[in-house]
Design an enzyme around this catalytic site. Structure first.
Site, PDB file in Angstrom:
ATOM      1  CE  LYS A  22      -1.261   6.654   0.394  1.00 23.83           C
ATOM      2  NZ  LYS A  22      -1.350   7.711  -0.624  1.00 23.83           N
ATOM      3  CG  ASN A  23       2.497   7.252   0.306  1.00 27.07           C
ATOM      4  OD1 ASN A  23       1.447   6.974  -0.362  1.00 27.07           O
ATOM      5  ND2 ASN A  23       2.540   8.591   0.709  1.00 27.07           N
ATOM      6  CB  CYS A 117      -4.330  14.063  -3.364  1.00 31.08           C
ATOM      7  SG  CYS A 117      -5.142  12.932  -2.433  1.00 31.08           S
ATOM      8  NE  ARG A 123       0.877  15.183  -6.577  1.00 28.93           N
ATOM      9  CZ  ARG A 123       0.308  14.284  -5.726  1.00 28.93           C
ATOM     10  NH1 ARG A 123      -0.808  14.225  -5.440  1.00 28.93           N
ATOM     11  NH2 ARG A 123       1.092  13.423  -5.345  1.00 28.93           N
ATOM     12  CG  ASP A 307       1.547  12.798   2.846  1.00 32.32           C
ATOM     13  OD1 ASP A 307       1.261  13.752   2.244  1.00 32.32           O
ATOM     14  OD2 ASP A 307       2.024  11.839   2.262  1.00 32.32           O
ATOM     15  NE  ARG A 399      -6.487   8.153  -3.376  1.00 38.32           N
ATOM     16  CZ  ARG A 399      -5.852   9.244  -3.829  1.00 38.32           C
ATOM     17  NH1 ARG A 399      -6.584  10.193  -4.095  1.00 38.32           N
ATOM     18  NH2 ARG A 399      -4.734   8.913  -4.127  1.00 38.32           N
TER      19      ARG A 399
END
Ligand code: EPU
Length: 431
Positions: A22-23, A117, A123, A307, A399
Site C-alpha cells: 500500500k505505501n 491516521c 504530523r 506499523d 484502508r
C-alpha cells in the site's frame, strides 16, 4: 456501520497470497503525474487508500483504466494543474505526494492539508517544506487550508533531512526528478517502498541512485516516459498475518513476499518461539500459540517497523513474562492499548513506552479500531482470544488490508464482516 465478528481460538492453517505494498502504491500512483503518457502498474493492492488516490488523479484529469484485478493503466497526458480537492485529500495522508509530483511537472502545486491516521499531536511536514525550498520553491499555507508550492524553476541541491522521514524523502525525490542538475538527499529514509519508488522512476527514464541507503542522488531529466511496473509485496500485510499465526497458532505459508523485507519481524517472532522458514518468495510460519516475552523498539528501516508495533503488542499480551515496547517513531501510537485491555491484556503505557505483562489468555470483547494498524492489532488479538469479539471502525482496517476477511477465512479463521444499522443517538431515542 460495518463490523467484524471474530470467534477466536481456532488455529490457522493454509496459504495467503500477499498483495502489493500500500505505501509503495500511494507513492507510485502520484509519481505517474511526472510523465505525460501511460503507465501500467501491476500488483496494485485493492485497498481504499489506493482507490482514494486514484480518485484524486481522475478528478484532476488523469484517465485510469482497470486492466485486471490488480493491474491498472494511468494516462496522465491531460492531467490538470488544478487544486487537489479537500474532500478527497483529507481522507489520506499520502495525498501530500501530489505536492512533489505537481511541483515537479508544473512548477506549481496546490493541495489541501492531508488527513490520514493521527498518531502525533500533529504530523509535521516541515522536512517536506525544507526539501522543496532547497530546490528553489516557495511553500506557504494559503486560504482554505491549502499548501501552495511554486517555483519558476527547480534546481538540484543537497538537502539534509533533520529527521528520517519516509514522506519527505519521497516528496523530494518526486520534485527532483524533472529539476535541473543534481539533488542529493542526505539522511534519507531507506524503507522498501523508497527503493520501489526509485525503481519505478528509473524504469520511466529518471536517474535515481542510492535508494535504500542514507544518501539518494537524483540527476534531473527534462522529461520521463511511461512504462510498465510491478509493485513490491506489502511488508506490513505479510507481517500482520505472521503475528496472527504466532498468536493463534497453526502453520501458514505466505506467498508473494520478499523475505528480506520481513527479516526485522521474523527475528522478533523467532525470539518469541515462533518457527519462520524463509523460501525464495514465501515464508512458512509455524506456532504453537505459546509465546515467549521479548522487548522491541520501533525504528526507521531496517529497524523494527512502527506499523507492526500494535500487532506485536497483541502477541506480547499473551506471551509468558513481561515485555517492553518502545515506540521510536510516533508520539502517540499506543491508543489501541485501552481496547486490548478490554480483552484482558495487562499493558501500562508511559509516554512512548509500553510495559506488557503477558497473561495466559485474553477474552473476546466489543472493541473499536482507532487507526489502521490498531485495527489490525485487534484482529490479531481477537483471533487468539477465547470467545467472540466485535470490532468496529473497520473502515480504518480496509484502508490498508485487501480482502482481510476472505484471506483469514481461507486459513480457517471464524471471522465475518457484517453490516449493522447505525444506533440512534441517545437523545433521539429518549425523545
Ligand atoms: N516528521 C517530521 N517532519 C516531517 C515529516 C516527518 O518531524 O516533515 C517526523 C514524524 O512526526 C515522525 C517521523 O518523522 O515522528 C517519521 O515520519 P514519516 O515522515 O517517516 O512518516 P510518514 O511518511 O508520514 C509513513 C507511512 C506510515 C508509517 C511511517 C513511518 C505512508 C503513506 N505512511 O508515514 O504508515 O508509520 O512512514 O514508517 O507511507 C501505515 O501504513 O499504517 C502508516 C501510518
Amino acid at each position: 456501520m460495518v463490523k467484524y465478528v471474530v470467534r477466536g481460538g481456532r488455529t490457522l492453517h493454509g496459504e495467503i497470497n500477499i498483495g502489493g505494498a500500500k505505501n509503495a502504491a500511494v507513492a507510485i500512483i502520484p509519481a505517474t503525474i511526472l510523465t505525460k503518457s501511460v503507465c501500467r502498474i501491476e500488483n496494485i493492492p485493492k485497498v481504499s487508500d489506493v482507490t482514494t488516490i486514484l480518485e484524486i488523479l481522475e478528478e484532476l484529469g488523469a484517465k485510469v483504466r482497470l486492466i485486471d484485478d490488480t493491474t491498472i493503466e494511468i494516462d496522465t497526458t491531460n492531467f490538470r494543474n488544478a487544486p487537489a480537492p479537500y474532500e478527497l485529500v483529507r481522507r489520506i495522508r499520502a495525498s501530500y505526494y501530489l505536492i512533489g509530483a505537481m511541483l515537479g511537472r508544473f512548477g506549481r502545486a496546490q493541495v489541501a492539508m492531508p488527513g490520514g491516521c493521527n498518531f502525533g499531536s500533529v504530523r509535521p511536514i516541515d522536512q517536506h517544506k525544507k526539501g522543496f525550498e532547497g530546490l528553489g520553491a516557495t511553500v506557504e499555507v494559503i486560504e482554505g487550508g491549502y499548501i501552495q508550492a511554486t517555483a519558476d524553476k527547480l534546481v538540484g541541491a543537497t538537502i539534509y533531512m533533520d529527521v528520517v522521514s519516509v514522506g519527505a524523502t519521497i516528496n523530494v525525490m518526486l520534485a527532483a526528478v524533472l529539476s535541473e542538475g543534481v539533488t542529493v538527499i542526505e539522511n534519507a529514509a531507506k524503507e522498501p517502498h523508497i527503493v520501489d519508488l526509485a525503481n519505478f522512476l528509473n524504469s520511466m527514464g529518471a536517474e535515481v541512485k542510492g535508494a535504500g541507503t542514507d544518501v539518494i542522488k537524483i540527476h534531473g531529466k527534462s522529461e520521463i516516459h511511461g512504462g510498465t511496473y510491478a509493485i513490491i509485496p506489502d511488508q506490513i500485510e505479510a507481517g500482520t498475518y505472521m503475528t496472527a499465526v504466532a498468536a493463534a497458532g497453526g502453520e501458514v505459508t505466505l506467498t508473494n513476499v520478499i523475505p528480506k523485507h520481513l527479516e526485522c519481524i521474523t527475528a522478533k517472532l523467532i525470539e518469541m518461539g515462533v518457527d519462520v522458514e524463509e523460501l525464495d518468495d514465501s515464508v512458512i510460519v509455524r506456532s504453537s500459540g505459546v509465546l515467549k516475552r521479548t522487548n522491541l523498539k520501533t525504528l526507521p528501516y531496517p529497524g523494527f517497523p512502527t506499523d507492526m508495533q500494535p500487532q506485536m503488542a497483541s502477541c506480547l499480551a499473551i506471551a509468558r513474562g513481561t515485555s517492553v515496547i518502545t515506540e521510536g517513531i510516533w508520539d502517540n501510537r499506543f491508543r489501541y492499548v485501552d481496547e486490548l485491555k478490554r480483552m484482558g491484556a495487562r499493558i501500562t503505557v508511559d509516554g512512548k513506552l509500553a510495559v506488557v505483562e503477558g497473561v495466559t489468555a485474553i477474552t473476546g470483547a466489543p472493541v473499536m479500531a482507532c487507526d489502521l494498524r490498531a485495527g489490525a492489532a485487534l484482529v490479531v488479538a481477537a483471533l487468539a482470544a477465547t470467545g467472540v469479539s466485535e470490532i468496529e471502525g473497520v473502515h480504518y482496517i480496509e484502508r490498508g488490508y485487501e480482502d482481510i476477511v476472505q484471506k483469514l477465512t481461507g486459513i480457517g479463521a471464524d471471522i465475518h464482516r457484517i453490516e449493522v444499522a447505525e444506533a440512534e443517538p441517545a437523545i433521539l431515542v429518549a425523545l
